[in-house]
Enzyme design. Sequence first.
Site, short mmCIF file in Angstrom:
data_model
loop_
_atom_site.label_atom_id
_atom_site.label_comp_id
_atom_site.label_asym_id
_atom_site.label_seq_id
_atom_site.Cartn_x
_atom_site.Cartn_y
_atom_site.Cartn_z
N ASP A 127 34.75 46.86 42.02
CA ASP A 127 34.48 45.52 41.50
C ASP A 127 33.69 44.68 42.51
O ASP A 127 33.29 45.18 43.57
CB ASP A 127 35.84 44.89 41.14
CG ASP A 127 35.80 44.13 39.83
OD1 ASP A 127 34.73 43.59 39.50
OD2 ASP A 127 36.85 44.05 39.16
N ASP A 184 33.21 40.17 31.47
CA ASP A 184 34.33 40.88 30.84
C ASP A 184 34.38 40.70 29.33
O ASP A 184 34.18 39.61 28.81
CB ASP A 184 35.66 40.37 31.44
CG ASP A 184 35.83 40.81 32.88
OD1 ASP A 184 34.86 41.35 33.46
OD2 ASP A 184 36.93 40.61 33.41
C1 GLA Z 1 36.95 42.02 36.86
C2 GLA Z 1 36.40 43.21 36.09
C3 GLA Z 1 37.41 43.63 35.04
C4 GLA Z 1 38.75 43.97 35.68
C5 GLA Z 1 39.24 42.78 36.49
C6 GLA Z 1 40.47 43.10 37.31
O1 GLA Z 1 37.03 40.88 36.07
O2 GLA Z 1 35.18 42.90 35.51
O3 GLA Z 1 36.92 44.75 34.32
O4 GLA Z 1 38.61 45.08 36.52
O5 GLA Z 1 38.24 42.32 37.40
O6 GLA Z 1 40.92 41.99 38.03
#
Ligand code: GLA
Length: 378
Positions: A127, A184
């Site tokens: 990430d 997301d």
């Molecule tokens: C980010 C990523 C998500 C997930 C969250 C976890 O937002 O884009 O897919 O992995 O972190 O905290």
Amino acid sequence: MFVNKPPMGFNTWNTFAENISDEMIRETADAMVEKGLLAAGYNYLVIDDCWSKRQRDPETDKIVPDEKKFPNGMKAVSDYVHSKGLKFGMYSCAGVRTCADYPGSFAHEYLDAATFAEYGCDFLKYDYCYKPKDADGALLYRKISMALRSCGRDILLSACNWGCDDVHKWIRSTGAGMYRSTGDISDSFVSFRDIFVSQLDNFVYSAPGCFNDIDMLTVGMRNRGNVAASGCTDVEYRTEFALWCMFAAPLMLGCDLRCIDDATLKLVTNPYLIRIDQDEEGHPPFIVREGWNNMRNIYARVLSDNELAIMFTNLTDDYAGNMCFALDEIGLPISSGKALRLTDAFSGEDLGVSSERIQLSLEAHDCAVFIAKIADAK
Ligand code: GLA
């Protein structure tokens, strides 16, 4: 690791977020095998954020699993997952903390890669939260890629920087096997539609070696769990899954597989759609006809075995109507003497040979997908 097809599997984040445990991972592994998901190609079981303690071990500096969630440690979980014939995936972050505020791998890349190798990890989602401002993002992905390539295990790097810094231009050069290109997803039609449309110009960068990851699927979540929003109808889930397949996106399921319903199971194991997603030639689709600012597009994609995938989409909220294209528009003029034999990808029904044009009508939010084989015109 060279990734020749879009990776398939399950990731804990969409439904479970911090509610992960040894038990739910084992139950999910069982479900993936018993329900035929592994047989359909879903072989990665990935634990996302929130698996570790809040701080590194003060003596070893290693990330340590949260023993309340994983009382037997991660190797035991990984062994169980492997015993089922699945591959084991984990999560970390290029910044100093993960997005949910657990330790990130910044300046610990080689130590953490070694730790993931000890766990028997096969996949690492990486990430982008809490990246120090002056750190070069591309270099951080190069660094973890090199660390993984030095750790003694074959570990697929799944980059997740949400499309920042023109990631599509440099991510292939890091050696990552897939890369998140958007923010997301949440469980709603608008969310997956916007994510999909945002990548229309970038799917040409998605190919064997490194695939454009438009996020974990919400299909079958039915508005339960961490990314619940307004929820989707069955038609909308069908469209979501078909778009992901048409555009060769990684297929990472996000619903609770322990209680996946029959309609969802049937959809996500549909052999025609999976065949399109996993096509070995890995060519990008093209727009045959653009309509209503990409809301009513017709797409085609060249597949192996002299086949094509054809998709009609109606992403508008309230318009139903005819859509049509002439075979000439995909390079099959009448003078060629060739036509297309269509199979409906949802039902598997053979629809016979279509010459000259293909026409149909779609309700709002719906789609139609065909596998088309080049045939002699009647
Ligand atoms: C980010 C990523 C998500 C997930 C969250 C976890 O937002 O884009 O897919 O992995 O972190 O905290």
